[in-house]
Design an enzyme around this catalytic site. Structure first.
Site, short mmCIF file in Angstrom:
data_model
loop_
_atom_site.label_atom_id
_atom_site.label_comp_id
_atom_site.label_asym_id
_atom_site.label_seq_id
_atom_site.Cartn_x
_atom_site.Cartn_y
_atom_site.Cartn_z
N ASP A 266 0.87 -1.08 -0.17
CA ASP A 266 0.60 -0.06 0.13
C ASP A 266 0.94 1.10 0.07
O ASP A 266 1.74 1.76 0.69
CB ASP A 266 -0.98 -0.05 1.13
CG ASP A 266 -1.28 1.06 1.22
OD1 ASP A 266 -1.80 1.89 0.65
OD2 ASP A 266 -2.30 1.38 1.75
N HIS A 267 0.97 1.98 -1.07
CA HIS A 267 1.84 2.88 -1.21
C HIS A 267 2.20 4.21 -0.31
O HIS A 267 2.92 4.62 -0.15
CB HIS A 267 2.52 3.63 -2.57
CG HIS A 267 1.21 4.46 -3.25
ND1 HIS A 267 -0.10 3.77 -3.73
CD2 HIS A 267 1.10 5.74 -2.99
CE1 HIS A 267 -1.13 4.61 -3.42
NE2 HIS A 267 -1.02 5.59 -3.77
N LYS B 279 5.18 6.36 2.50
CA LYS B 279 4.89 8.27 2.48
C LYS B 279 5.83 8.91 4.23
O LYS B 279 5.34 8.36 4.58
CB LYS B 279 3.63 8.90 1.91
CG LYS B 279 3.51 8.80 0.80
CD LYS B 279 1.47 9.51 1.00
CE LYS B 279 0.84 9.29 -0.46
NZ LYS B 279 2.08 10.11 -1.35
N HIS C 93 -6.02 2.58 2.03
CA HIS C 93 -5.42 4.13 2.53
C HIS C 93 -5.76 4.60 3.47
O HIS C 93 -5.35 4.61 4.58
CB HIS C 93 -5.71 5.20 1.92
CG HIS C 93 -4.73 4.41 0.11
ND1 HIS C 93 -3.26 3.78 0.07
CD2 HIS C 93 -4.66 5.29 -0.82
CE1 HIS C 93 -3.33 3.39 -1.32
NE2 HIS C 93 -4.15 4.40 -1.97
#
Length: 512
Positions: free
Chosen positions: A201-202, A206, A264
């Site tokens: 899950d990009h 972050k 997200h």
């Protein structure tokens, strides 16, 4: 006590610079290597890691896709992608070094010859270097191929290689509902051990998302108030000012809830609400996140109407320009009921958070692009400062902003200069850009390195994925059975007025 220089890597998992410790020689295989994700994110991430000296000293890349091309042609595709999408201007020497050992295998993902060739190339790299490289297989493909590729890896003995750690990175979405997620997890775990699977899950890569944990657990001033006794309510917002662009084929089958909330936004919720882990190891962190998800009671069919809102954007103004409504976008069926806006109220029923409503909202074509978590504290019990010209005492808010202006702000009540006691809110702010004077790495850079290193902390586990779907499935089911017309909101606005209906008395949305 040992100094940082004297400590061994195992003594302190949070030692600054630990991420620069040597990584075992690795062969990375990208399935879908000529696709959009690979060109825009993965290949530029590899270049930036190479530029910073973070890649393993011995690193090989194998690309695989349906497009027929030679090694040299794929090398040129990779070069052009990196030049166009890298966050820094490529250095020719670094770029040439990265692409020197690139190999390319063409064919469909159900073609046995593809896996024979991949196996042959990987074995050749081992023999040439006289070492056994770790293998990382990155599935940058449509979700329908995930189980197919993993199955073929097993059939061709690429799932376990003697002397090598084998890992498989799987992109989202992990299914479109709970049943599909469970079926995919079963198919993957029939071949691989859970420790080999890295569901990406990009958002978790972050810097500002990871800072949620640092903010909570590295500052003693916040933990005493991080509970139901002091927090009134929480809002998590992921707003976008753009429409769906050319993604109608994907987006109309997905919608806002599947696209952002299920993955997200629920991940942000777990980071905000989790208990302090015993260590920051992958399983300890993910254990605490799963506990939060299990503490959320999925909405019942009867409660969905009271705790959720969905809507579509209509024509309006965005960035000073007139824009189409969702139903007028190219590729969208004129009778589509896909939501471009979703808002919901959840309750985390545990000791720390019981009674604190947590609001999540996301949408396309809103007034601006912003992702933030806003924690509103309970108001002070006695207000003696009201006077003419005073804004009054407002509840304190702690706002963690992920984009676009990454940072943390705390609102305080302060006296307006003058002879009278007049109060207005002011902000204390920390901004990443001015505090560190450096460019944050892209999320994929961190996540690719973690996968090569074998650190699964920022990847989702099978039970975590399924727990997220258990929350969203009843909502999707109720929405699919509803005959009510979707509310509309003008493009460029703050969202539908109907979103106010899920707020508890006294709560209010922050302006977008």
């Amino acid at each position: 006590m040992a100094t940082v220089e004297q400590q061994t890597p195992g003594e302190n998992p949070l030692v600054e610079g630990l991420e620069r410790l040597p990584v075992h020689p690795t062969t990375l295989v990208i399935f879908g290597a000529t696709g959009d994700l690979s060109k825009r994110k993965l290949l530029p991430a590899l270049y930036n890691l190479a530029h910073e000296g973070a890649l393993p000293e011995r690193f090989n890349l194998i690309g695989s896709s349906r497009s027929a091309m030679s090694d040299d042609e794929f090398r040129e595709v990779a070069r052009e992608s990196i030049k166009e999408f890298s966050r820094r201007k490529p250095d020719d020497q670094v770029l040439s070094g990265l692409l020197e050992n690139v190999r390319y295998v063409s064919g469909t993902f159900d073609d046995d010859s593809v896996y024979d060739k991949v196996k042959e190339h990987a074995a050749h790299f081992d023999q040439e270097a006289d070492i056994v490289f770790n293998r990382v297989f990155y599935l940058s493909t449509a979700p329908g191929f995930f189980a197919v590729i993993v199955g073929k890896l097993g059939e061709h003995d690429l799932d376990h290689v003697e002397g090598s750690d084998v890992r498989v990175v799987i992109e989202k979405p992990i299914g479109t509902n709970l049943q599909e997620a469970q079926e995919l997890n079963r198919a993957v775990l029939d071949v691989l051990d859970e420790s080999q699977v890295y569901r990406i899950d990009h958002y978790l890569g972050k810097e500002t998302v990871q800072n949620v944990m640092a903010f909570r657990f590295a500052n003693g001033m916040f933990e005493p108030i991080w509970n139901r006794n002091f927090i009134d309510y929480v809002q998590i917002t992921a707003a976008e000012d753009l429409g769906i662009g050319t993604r109608a084929g994907y987006y109309d089958q997905s919608g806002a809830l599947r696209d952002l909330v299920q993955n997200h936004m629920l991940q942000l919720l777990t980071l905000l609400c989790m208990e302090p882990p015993v260590t920051f190891s992958a399983d300890d962190v993910r254990d605490e996140k799963v506990k939060v998800l299990h503490a959320i009671t999925p909405p019942s069919p009867d409660s969905v109407a009271q705790t959720t809102v969905r809507a579509q954007y209509s024509a309006g103004m965005s960035g000073g320009e007139p824009v189409k409504g969702y139903l007028e976008e190219e590729g969208v069926p004129p009778d589509s009921k896909t939501e471009t806006y979703a808002a919901l109220r959840l309750d985390v029923d545990n000791w720390r958070w019981a009674g604190v409503p947590i609001y999540l909202r996301t949408g396309k074509r809103l007034a601006r692009k912003i992702t933030e978590i806003a924690v509103t504290l309970k108001p002070v019990p006695h207000v003696a400062f009201e006077s003419e010209g005073s804004v009054g005492v407002q509840p304190n808010q702690i706002v963690l902003t992920m984009q676009p202006n990454e940072g943390v702000s705390i609102s305080l009540g302060a006296k307006i200069p003058g002879t009278r006691m007049r109060i207005r809110p002011v902000n204390m702010e920390f901004l990443y850009g001015t505090a560190f004077m450096s460019q944050s790495p892209e999320a994929y850079e961190r996540l690719i390195m973690d996968a090569m290193r074998g650190d699964a902390t920022l990847f989702t586990r099978d039970d975590e994925v399924e727990a997220q779907w258990r929350i969203c499935d009843p909502i999707l089911e109720a929405w699919s059975q509803s005959d009510e017309e979707l509310p509309k909101y003008p493009a460029g606005s703050g969202g539908p007025a109907e979103a106010d209906s899920i707020l508890k008395e006294g709560d209010r949305w922050r302006a977008i």
